[in-house]
Structure formats: C-alpha cells, structure tokens
Design a protein around this motif. Structure first.
Motif, mmCIF file in Angstrom:
data_model
loop_
_atom_site.group_PDB
_atom_site.id
_atom_site.type_symbol
_atom_site.label_atom_id
_atom_site.label_comp_id
_atom_site.label_asym_id
_atom_site.label_seq_id
_atom_site.Cartn_x
_atom_site.Cartn_y
_atom_site.Cartn_z
ATOM 1 N N GLY A 127 0.809 -1.217 0.000
ATOM 2 C CA GLY A 127 0.000 0.000 0.000
ATOM 3 C C GLY A 127 0.837 1.260 0.000
ATOM 4 O O GLY A 127 0.407 2.307 0.470
ATOM 5 N N LEU A 128 2.053 1.139 -0.515
ATOM 6 C CA LEU A 128 2.937 2.304 -0.583
ATOM 7 C C LEU A 128 3.126 2.693 -2.037
ATOM 8 O O LEU A 128 3.471 1.855 -2.865
ATOM 9 C CB LEU A 128 4.305 1.968 0.024
ATOM 10 N N ARG A 129 2.961 3.939 -2.332
ATOM 11 C CA ARG A 129 3.171 4.402 -3.701
ATOM 12 C C ARG A 129 4.599 4.160 -4.131
ATOM 13 O O ARG A 129 5.525 4.624 -3.452
ATOM 14 C CB ARG A 129 2.946 5.903 -3.766
ATOM 15 N N PRO A 130 4.778 3.497 -5.217
ATOM 16 C CA PRO A 130 6.138 3.216 -5.669
ATOM 17 C C PRO A 130 6.762 4.429 -6.341
ATOM 18 O O PRO A 130 6.829 4.506 -7.560
ATOM 19 C CB PRO A 130 5.962 2.063 -6.650
ATOM 20 N N THR A 131 7.197 5.331 -5.557
ATOM 21 C CA THR A 131 7.843 6.521 -6.120
ATOM 22 C C THR A 131 9.275 6.186 -6.501
ATOM 23 O O THR A 131 9.815 5.162 -6.077
ATOM 24 C CB THR A 131 7.869 7.652 -5.086
ATOM 25 N N ARG A 132 9.864 7.067 -7.278
ATOM 26 C CA ARG A 132 11.245 6.875 -7.709
ATOM 27 C C ARG A 132 12.163 6.624 -6.512
ATOM 28 O O ARG A 132 12.951 5.682 -6.494
ATOM 29 C CB ARG A 132 11.695 8.133 -8.462
ATOM 30 N N GLN A 133 12.002 7.447 -5.483
ATOM 31 C CA GLN A 133 12.876 7.345 -4.318
ATOM 32 C C GLN A 133 12.658 6.041 -3.544
ATOM 33 O O GLN A 133 13.618 5.359 -3.178
ATOM 34 C CB GLN A 133 12.634 8.531 -3.378
ATOM 35 N N ARG A 134 11.390 5.725 -3.286
ATOM 36 C CA ARG A 134 11.119 4.501 -2.535
ATOM 37 C C ARG A 134 11.591 3.280 -3.295
ATOM 38 O O ARG A 134 12.127 2.322 -2.708
ATOM 39 C CB ARG A 134 9.630 4.417 -2.219
ATOM 40 N N LEU A 135 11.414 3.301 -4.619
ATOM 41 C CA LEU A 135 11.882 2.169 -5.412
ATOM 42 C C LEU A 135 13.387 2.019 -5.304
ATOM 43 O O LEU A 135 13.897 0.906 -5.099
ATOM 44 C CB LEU A 135 11.495 2.361 -6.884
ATOM 45 N N ALA A 136 14.077 3.131 -5.437
ATOM 46 C CA ALA A 136 15.531 3.068 -5.381
ATOM 47 C C ALA A 136 16.000 2.552 -4.026
ATOM 48 O O ALA A 136 16.869 1.681 -3.937
ATOM 49 C CB ALA A 136 16.117 4.448 -5.663
ATOM 50 N N LEU A 137 15.403 3.068 -2.963
ATOM 51 C CA LEU A 137 15.799 2.642 -1.620
ATOM 52 C C LEU A 137 15.447 1.179 -1.390
ATOM 53 O O LEU A 137 16.249 0.417 -0.845
ATOM 54 C CB LEU A 137 15.139 3.537 -0.564
#
Lengths: 141, 141
Positions: free
Chosen positions: B22-32
């Motif tokens: 349920g977390l938006r896969p933003t560029r930053q979250r994906l990278a982390l």
DNA sequence: AAGCAGTTTAGAATAGTTCTAATAATAGAT
DNA sequence: ATCTATTATTAGAACTATTCTAAACTGCTT
C-alpha cells in the motif's frame, strides 16, 4: 556546614558503596546514589534522575548526572539498558535478569532470570566471548 | 527497457512489494527498496542507507530516507532494532529471529530463531499481549 | 490533461547526550 | 590543619540522530 554524616542508615551505606567501587564520595555522587539506591531496584533515565534531584533540593548539574550515571555503570553499580533509541535507562539491578517492556508507556519491569529459561544458545562466531544475554519481552500495554 | 524482471528481487518485484504494502512506488522509494532488498538480509542505519544511495547516484534527501524506513517498517517490510541508544538499525529480516551484537564494532548478526530455545516464558503482567521477544547476545568483539 | 492526496525536500528545530575549559572539592602527604 | 596534586563539577556550547515545516512536486484516478 551542618550534616556531617550523621544520617541514619542510608548515608553511611551509600558512602561505603561508592568508596568500595573506587569512586570519590562527593556531595553530588552521594546525593544521587541515595536517590538511586535508597529503595528497591529501579530504572531511571538521566532526565528523571536530574528532576528527582531537583525536587529534593539537591543542586546538581545535568552534566554531573550523566557523569555519575556513567561512572556508576563503569564500576558495576548500575547497568545501562537501551530499548528504545530515544533514551537510555539505567537499572539499579545489576544481577542477571531480563525485562518486560511496555510499549505504550515505555515502562520497564524486571523479570528474574529464573523465570526465563534459555537453552541451546548458539556459539558466538569466532569463539568471541559472550558479555551478556538480554531478553526483552515487548508487551502491548 | 532491459532488465525488466530477470532477477527475483529486483525491479518489478520491488515495485510489486511496495504496491502490495500500500505504498506508492515513487522513484525514491523504489531506489531505496532496491538497495535494501536486492541481496540477502541486512541491518542498516538511516545514515548508511543514505550514503549507499548517494554512492549509487540516487538522489534522495535524508528526510526521505527516514520517511521510507519508517513507512516500510509500518507496513511490515522492515523491522526496527535499537540496541545501542546512539542509533537505530532496520532489519530486512522481519521473521522471527534474534541477534548477536558485536559490542566493539556495533555490528549485528542474525540468529535463526531455531537456534535459541526459550522455555518458561513468564506471563505478561495483567494478561497483556506479548508483541515479540527479542534476544540479544552481546559479544565482546 | 487536470486535480488532489500523498511524497519529497532543504533547512530549521528538537532531544538527548557529550564536550570544554574554568572552578571547586577531595585525598593524601606534610 | 595546611598544601598540593588529582579528580569532580559546572554552565553553556557543541554535537548527533532524528523529526518537523511548509513549499514544491509526482503518481494516480478521472
């Protein structure tokens, strides 16, 4: 200066305790040690101890509280516990025991070591010496 | 668009993992998340993760690293561990297990839960629910 | 394409703790 | 008792890890 060292029981015993540990029994350390060891075992943070000292009109600086807590810990009079990264607690019970941690309140409660039975402890890698084993039972309360 | 879902835990899988949580896969979250979950289990501090991100030319702010770590923890993708009050570690292994803590280096190592046998756990006071039991074996190394 | 809730960000703010360097108190010798 | 070397105390500054703020941006749904 009044109050030489005529205090009933607590004064003298605490003084001996500091001396035995190789710590100079200064006015501040004596006062803090009395607060810490006067009654049964307890878990205190630096801030808490600082406030208790203030309430009992003992004039100590916060730096001294930290110094004393670390000195006492270094000499085995206290044991430091970090459960929650926000602050450390110092436990007057230095014997072998474990803890309940109440997540909501942040409160700690001792568990006598006989009440927890750990078997099959693994070897420490590379034969390293085990300093101690902490068991923390987190409860939702 | 090479490297679509060739390795089990890279690209697409990480994306799905975030979505499922349920977390938006933003560029930053994906990278982390890629840094965190790409290889086997690990223990990282916020600062460490921040530095690794920088090294791999991923542009994220420190605040975002903290946000992501907490968001991931909140959704069960990570587990937070505080052994030492100076900083927190986040463990990619969220299953039931314990830890060796190397006091000198500050390093952590997993112990599979089968390797530690705890019997005779006491009842939580007032029938409170036990969230989890942490065993930390401190070793002098 | 547009709008909005959810995210990101730089930098400021905060909390807990340690450091500094000047002052004071203690222990031991005289 | 007094002197002296050593150790302790202190206020405040400094530091570290983390959280907050509020403005700018992005991914998602329409």
């Amino acid at each position: 200066m009044r109050n030489k060292k005529t205090s009933p029981l607590s004064g003298v015993t605490v003084l001996e305790r500091l001396r035995d540990a190789g710590l100079r029994p200064t006015r501040q350390r004596l006062a803090l040690a009395k607060i810490l060891f006067a009654r049964g075992h307890r878990h205190v943070s630096a801030e808490q101890l600082f406030n208790e000292a203030k309430s009992s009109r003992v004039d100590v600086s916060l730096a001294t509280v930290y110094n004393a807590l670390h000195d006492f810990t270094g000499k085995g009079l206290l044991r430091e516990i970090s459960i929650d990264s926000s602050s450390s607690y110092f436990d007057t019970n230095t014997g072998n025991h474990h803890h309940f941690y109440f997540e909501r309140s942040g409160h700690l409660e001792d568990i006598p070591s006989e009440h927890v039975n750990i078997s099959a402890l693994p070897e420490a890698p590379g034969g390293a010496e085990i300093t101690r084993v902490d068991v923390i039972i987190r409860v939702k309360a």
